[in-house]
Structures are given as structure tokens and as C-alpha cells.
Enzyme design. Structure first.
Site, PDB file in Angstrom:
ATOM      1  N   LEU A 126      39.088  39.142  33.136  1.00  0.00           N
ATOM      2  CA  LEU A 126      39.707  39.899  31.913  1.00  0.00           C
ATOM      3  C   LEU A 126      39.000  40.241  30.606  1.00  0.00           C
ATOM      4  CD1 LEU A 126      42.739  37.658  31.241  1.00  0.00           C
ATOM      5  CD2 LEU A 126      42.244  39.814  33.110  1.00  0.00           C
ATOM      6  N   SER A 175      33.906  40.467  33.235  1.00  0.00           N
ATOM      7  CA  SER A 175      33.892  40.964  34.624  1.00  0.00           C
ATOM      8  C   SER A 175      35.962  41.174  34.502  1.00  0.00           C
ATOM      9  CB  SER A 175      33.925  40.561  35.754  1.00  0.00           C
ATOM     10  OG  SER A 175      34.601  40.120  35.709  1.00  0.00           O
ATOM     11  N   LYS A 176      36.276  42.533  35.208  1.00  0.00           N
ATOM     12  CA  LYS A 176      37.573  42.656  35.268  1.00  0.00           C
ATOM     13  C   LYS A 176      38.225  40.607  35.696  1.00  0.00           C
ATOM     14  CE  LYS A 176      40.735  44.272  38.833  1.00  0.00           C
ATOM     15  NZ  LYS A 176      40.763  45.134  40.443  1.00  0.00           N
ATOM     16  N   GLN A 177      37.775  39.806  36.323  1.00  0.00           N
ATOM     17  CA  GLN A 177      38.639  38.290  36.983  1.00  0.00           C
ATOM     18  C   GLN A 177      38.119  37.758  35.563  1.00  0.00           C
ATOM     19  OE1 GLN A 177      36.317  39.397  38.720  1.00  0.00           O
ATOM     20  NE2 GLN A 177      37.235  40.434  40.214  1.00  0.00           N
ATOM     21  N   THR A 186      36.302  48.805  39.829  1.00  0.00           N
ATOM     22  CA  THR A 186      36.642  47.894  39.858  1.00  0.00           C
ATOM     23  C   THR A 186      37.343  47.616  38.419  1.00  0.00           C
ATOM     24  OG1 THR A 186      35.206  46.400  38.965  1.00  0.00           O
ATOM     25  CG2 THR A 186      36.108  46.464  41.436  1.00  0.00           C
TER      26      THR A 186
END
Ligand code: GLU
Length: 296
Positions: free
Chosen positions: A240, A236-238, A14
Site C-alpha cells: 500500500l 509496492s502496491k501490495q 500495477t
């Protein structure tokens, strides 16, 4: 023949590797290697809408640049759908899985919240309501507590029926649920040890219920401390999370080791020296449970 220890690192593509995923890679790798075990890489590319183009290749390149050496070929979950279908068919045949017609909205309107979102209220457990079409497949979770001994977090207990309810095996959008795929693959690949981030500690009882329903042997489990940003959010990607840089691989590796409660001597400078030190020194029982802060 299954070796005494076979472990894995199973990133979802992801996004690029960040300090949290590096910590998991380092901890699982060292635990395997200090026990003379194997360490495999499995790319968990089950959820195309959430994936980042190029992330799988980037993750593998980064692992290589850091000096990780994995056993066997890299395994990709997108190649393995027939195995997940066979596991679901087995669970349907044994009466452990059933079709569900509920939408998220319908569940949210009546359900209470548990450890991971809404607890499924069991609407379709005894058959689909008249006139409704199946959307997803769920596991019929037996009543009672599930417990396991985590090698870092100690004894864990969860009443999955109360805390989660009958959970999804195949989603309404047609994708396989992580919970099913991960343990089908761990079993098929002969994994003896699951070492991963503590964000999955709450998922493990669900996976144990499934392992028992499929008649598989339970692997040993160890969950590693999470790395959070300054706001206390898991990287996480969420949130950033910044990608780790291969230009500073030795510094990043040193930081990951320190977060695992292993402090390399100051004169241990390059990647090779750090790995040599870590392979001679690592002990999972020294790893703590406390959330680690990124950027320090
Ligand atoms: N693919 C999962 C993740 O990236 C990890 C699965 C596991 O280690 O069991 O969070």
C-alpha cells in the site's frame, strides 16, 4: 546504429508511481543523460490480472509533470507478444526450452526453497510424465555459476540451477514470464544499460542465462537501492505504498536525489533548478547500496 548508451525505465502498471519507482526513474534517467545517452520508457503490461486500470496513463502523466524527457515513442509490452513467441520458438528449437505439466501444488510438495520461491525439481526436464498435458514452458538451466559486475552492488554470483532451477518462460495461464519479455525487449530495443531497482538483483542471473541461450550481447547492469516503509517492507502496491504527488514534485525529486546520495544545495528550489543541478552533478558511483526509508 546502437548508441554508446541507451537506457530505459520499465514500470509495470500495477499501480501509480511511488517513492521507490521514482528513485529508479531518476537514477536511470540521470545515468543515461550524464553520459549523453538515450532514455526510453517501456510499460511492462504483461500481466493484466495484476494491472490497475488507468495506471499506464497515470505513470506517463506523472513522469511528464516531473520533467522527465524520454526518447522515442513509449513502448508497450502488450504490442510485442510475437517477439516473445519467436524467442520461445528459438529456445525450443535449440533444445533449451521444454514443456512442463507440473502444478504449483505438485512442485511445492517436493521442492526446496531457493532465492525466489521453490527450486523447480526438474520433473518434466526429460519429457512429460505419461498422460500429462503441457501447462507451461521452462528454460533448461545449465549447471554452474553465473556472475556479473553490477555498477552499484559490485560482483554478483549465483548458481541459477541450484538456487532457482529451470524457470518459467511462458506461464500456465498463457501469459509471458517477465524474465523472458524483459530481455527480449531490451535486446530488440538495443538497450546497452539496465538500471533498475535492487529487488531485481536476484533475477539478473536468470536473465543472463537466457541472454546467453539466445546468443544476445549482455547489457551493463546497475541496481539502485530500494525504498522501504516504516515496517521495512519494499514499497509496492501490495504494501500500500502511497503514490507520489505531482503537487510536490520538487520536494519529491529532492528526496529521490538525497536517497541516491546526491544532496542538492538548499537554494536549489524549483524542478528546473533541481534537474539542472542533478544533470551537472550526478555520478552513479556515488549511489549507495543501503535500503532507504520512506517518510523521512
Ligand atoms: N517492470 C519491472 C518492475 O516494474 C522492472 C523491469 C526492469 O526494469 O527490468 O518492477
Amino acid at each position: 546504429m546502437t548508441p554508446a548508451y541507451r537506457g530505459r525505465f520499465a514500470p509495470s502498471p500495477t499501480g501509480r508511481l511511488h517513492a521507490g519507482s521514482l528513485l529508479t526513474a531518476v537514477g536511470s534517467y540521470l545515468d543515461a543523460r550524464v553520459q549523453g545517452g538515450e532514455w526510453w520508457v517501456r510499460i511492462e503490461d504483461l500481466d493484466p490480472p495484476r494491472e490497475m486500470p488507468g495506471a499506464s496513463a497515470d505513470i506517463l502523466r506523472t513522469l511528464e509533470a516531473f520533467g522527465f524527457e524520454w526518447d522515442g515513442e513509449v513502448v508497450y509490452q502488450h504490442d510485442r507478444h510475437p517477439r516473445y513467441a519467436a524467442a520461445l520458438a528459438q529456445l525450443v528449437a535449440s533444445g533449451d526450452a521444454y514443456p512442463c505439466a507440473c502444478t504449483r501444488k505438485e512442485i511445492a510438495a517436493v521442492a526446496r526453497r531457493g532465492v525466489d520461491g521453490h527450486v523447480y525439481p526438474g520433473t518434466c526436464r526429460d519429457g512429460l510424465p505419461a498422460g500429462r498435458q503441457p501447462r507451461a514452458w521452462r528454460l533448461r538451466v545449465p549447471a554452474g555459476e553465473v556472475s556479473f559486475e553490477d555498477r552499484v552492488f559490485g560482483l554478483q554470483r549465483q548458481d541459477v540451477a541450484q538456487e532457482v532451477g529451470d524457470f518459467v518462460l511462458k506461464r500456465a495461464d498463457g501469459f509471458w514470464a517477465y524474465q523472458l519479455a524483459v530481455l527480449v525487449d531490451d535486446h530488440a530495443q538495443g538497450m546497452t544499460d539496465v538500471v533498475r531497482g535492487a529487488d531485481l538483483l536476484d533475477s539478473t542471473p536468470r536473465q543472463l542465462v537466457l541472454i546467453d541461450a539466445l546468443g544476445h550481447a549482455r547489457p551493463r547492469h546497475a541496481h539502485l537501492p530500494l525504498v522501504c516503509n516504516a515496517e521495512g517492507e519494499k514499497l509496492s502496491k501490495q504494501t500500500l505504498a502511497p503514490a507520489i504527488s505531482i503537487d510536490h514534485a520538487a520536494d519529491e525529486l529532492r528526496r529521490a536525489l538525497c536517497r541516491l546520495n546526491h544532496r542538492p544545495p538548499a537554494d536549489c528550489a524549483g524542478l528546473d533548478e533541481l534537474w539542472a543541478w542533478a544533470l551537472a552533478s550526478f555520478r552513479l558511483d556515488r549511489v549507495g547500496r543501503t535500503v532507504q526509508r520512506d517518510g523521512v
